[in-house]
Design a protein around this motif. Structure first.
Motif, PDB file in Angstrom:
ATOM      1  N   THR A   4       0.525  -1.173   0.127  1.00 52.60           N
ATOM      2  CA  THR A   4      -0.016  -0.018  -0.096  1.00 52.60           C
ATOM      3  C   THR A   4       1.013   1.273   0.208  1.00 52.60           C
ATOM      4  O   THR A   4       0.283   1.983  -0.648  1.00 52.60           O
ATOM      5  N   HIS A   5       1.940   1.323   0.777  1.00 55.13           N
ATOM      6  CA  HIS A   5       2.690   2.605   1.226  1.00 55.13           C
ATOM      7  C   HIS A   5       4.091   2.745   0.261  1.00 55.13           C
ATOM      8  O   HIS A   5       4.613   3.309   0.284  1.00 55.13           O
ATOM      9  N   HIS A   6       4.262   1.512  -0.145  1.00 59.70           N
ATOM     10  CA  HIS A   6       5.683   1.193  -0.989  1.00 59.70           C
ATOM     11  C   HIS A   6       6.810   1.891   0.042  1.00 59.70           C
ATOM     12  O   HIS A   6       7.864   2.329  -0.427  1.00 59.70           O
ATOM     13  N   SER A   7       6.797   1.546   1.343  1.00 59.96           N
ATOM     14  CA  SER A   7       7.669   1.647   2.217  1.00 59.96           C
ATOM     15  C   SER A   7       7.624   0.845   3.382  1.00 59.96           C
ATOM     16  O   SER A   7       6.506   0.211   3.385  1.00 59.96           O
ATOM     17  N   CYS A   8       8.369   0.700   4.460  1.00 55.28           N
ATOM     18  CA  CYS A   8       8.268  -0.240   5.696  1.00 55.28           C
ATOM     19  C   CYS A   8       7.753   0.706   6.718  1.00 55.28           C
ATOM     20  O   CYS A   8       8.138   1.883   6.768  1.00 55.28           O
ATOM     21  N   SER A   9       7.006   0.064   7.550  1.00 49.80           N
ATOM     22  CA  SER A   9       6.657   0.649   8.794  1.00 49.80           C
ATOM     23  C   SER A   9       7.401   0.100   9.948  1.00 49.80           C
ATOM     24  O   SER A   9       7.589  -1.126  10.110  1.00 49.80           O
ATOM     25  N   LEU A  10       8.011   1.102  10.437  1.00 49.03           N
ATOM     26  CA  LEU A  10       8.829   0.599  11.684  1.00 49.03           C
ATOM     27  C   LEU A  10       8.038  -0.013  12.700  1.00 49.03           C
ATOM     28  O   LEU A  10       8.640  -0.640  13.477  1.00 49.03           O
ATOM     29  N   GLU A  11       6.738   0.306  12.791  1.00 46.87           N
ATOM     30  CA  GLU A  11       6.141  -0.365  13.757  1.00 46.87           C
ATOM     31  C   GLU A  11       6.102  -1.962  13.412  1.00 46.87           C
ATOM     32  O   GLU A  11       5.739  -2.600  14.333  1.00 46.87           O
ATOM     33  N   ILE A  12       6.287  -2.165  12.161  1.00 45.87           N
ATOM     34  CA  ILE A  12       6.093  -3.565  11.799  1.00 45.87           C
ATOM     35  C   ILE A  12       7.493  -4.354  11.733  1.00 45.87           C
ATOM     36  O   ILE A  12       7.832  -5.192  12.317  1.00 45.87           O
ATOM     37  N   THR A  13       8.513  -3.569  11.165  1.00 48.44           N
ATOM     38  CA  THR A  13       9.745  -4.038  10.827  1.00 48.44           C
ATOM     39  C   THR A  13      10.610  -4.077  11.928  1.00 48.44           C
ATOM     40  O   THR A  13      11.409  -4.865  12.169  1.00 48.44           O
ATOM     41  N   LYS A  14      10.202  -3.555  13.346  1.00 48.19           N
ATOM     42  CA  LYS A  14      10.787  -3.642  14.462  1.00 48.19           C
ATOM     43  C   LYS A  14      10.525  -5.150  14.851  1.00 48.19           C
ATOM     44  O   LYS A  14      11.321  -5.775  15.871  1.00 48.19           O
ATOM     45  N   TYR A  15       9.673  -5.950  14.272  1.00 52.21           N
ATOM     46  CA  TYR A  15       9.447  -7.437  14.654  1.00 52.21           C
ATOM     47  C   TYR A  15      10.335  -8.315  13.658  1.00 52.21           C
ATOM     48  O   TYR A  15      10.215  -9.576  14.022  1.00 52.21           O
ATOM     49  N   ALA A  16      10.908  -7.740  12.706  1.00 49.26           N
ATOM     50  CA  ALA A  16      11.683  -8.375  12.012  1.00 49.26           C
ATOM     51  C   ALA A  16      12.913  -9.248  12.404  1.00 49.26           C
ATOM     52  O   ALA A  16      13.432  -8.570  13.191  1.00 49.26           O
ATOM     53  N   ILE A  17      12.921 -10.184  12.008  1.00 52.79           N
ATOM     54  CA  ILE A  17      14.313 -11.067  12.452  1.00 52.79           C
ATOM     55  C   ILE A  17      15.255 -11.290  11.442  1.00 52.79           C
ATOM     56  O   ILE A  17      14.721 -11.591  10.177  1.00 52.79           O
ATOM     57  N   LYS A  18      16.405 -11.363  11.753  1.00 51.96           N
ATOM     58  CA  LYS A  18      17.359 -11.714  10.719  1.00 51.96           C
ATOM     59  C   LYS A  18      17.615 -13.137  10.584  1.00 51.96           C
ATOM     60  O   LYS A  18      17.681 -13.966  11.522  1.00 51.96           O
ATOM     61  N   ILE A  19      17.659 -13.767   9.363  1.00 55.56           N
ATOM     62  CA  ILE A  19      17.876 -15.369   9.456  1.00 55.56           C
ATOM     63  C   ILE A  19      18.997 -15.534   8.601  1.00 55.56           C
ATOM     64  O   ILE A  19      19.494 -14.752   7.516  1.00 55.56           O
TER      65      ILE A  19
END
Ligand SMILES: [Zn+2]
Length: 52
Positions: A37-52
């Motif tokens: 929708t926004h063509h960018s990342c939401s910090l509120e969501i990407t803070k849950y991202a993990i490195k694999i």
């Protein structure tokens, strides 16, 4: 689309829009929808991202 990846006996869910991985399918879906929708990342969501 959210891609599932199994690694070290864990399932990761990857947002194919931005490539971030999450432990929860729900979070990955939220990321994907935000990215699309926004063509960018939401910090509120990407803070849950993990490195694999
Ligand atoms: Zn994303």
């Amino acid at each position: 689309m959210v891609k599932q990846l199994n690694k070290n006996n864990k399932a990761y869910f990857i947002c194919e829009e931005c490539g971030f991985a999450y432990l929860g399918r729900k979070t990955a879906n939220e990321c994907k929808q935000w990215c699309r929708t926004h063509h960018s990342c939401s910090l509120e969501i990407t803070k849950y991202a993990i490195k694999i």
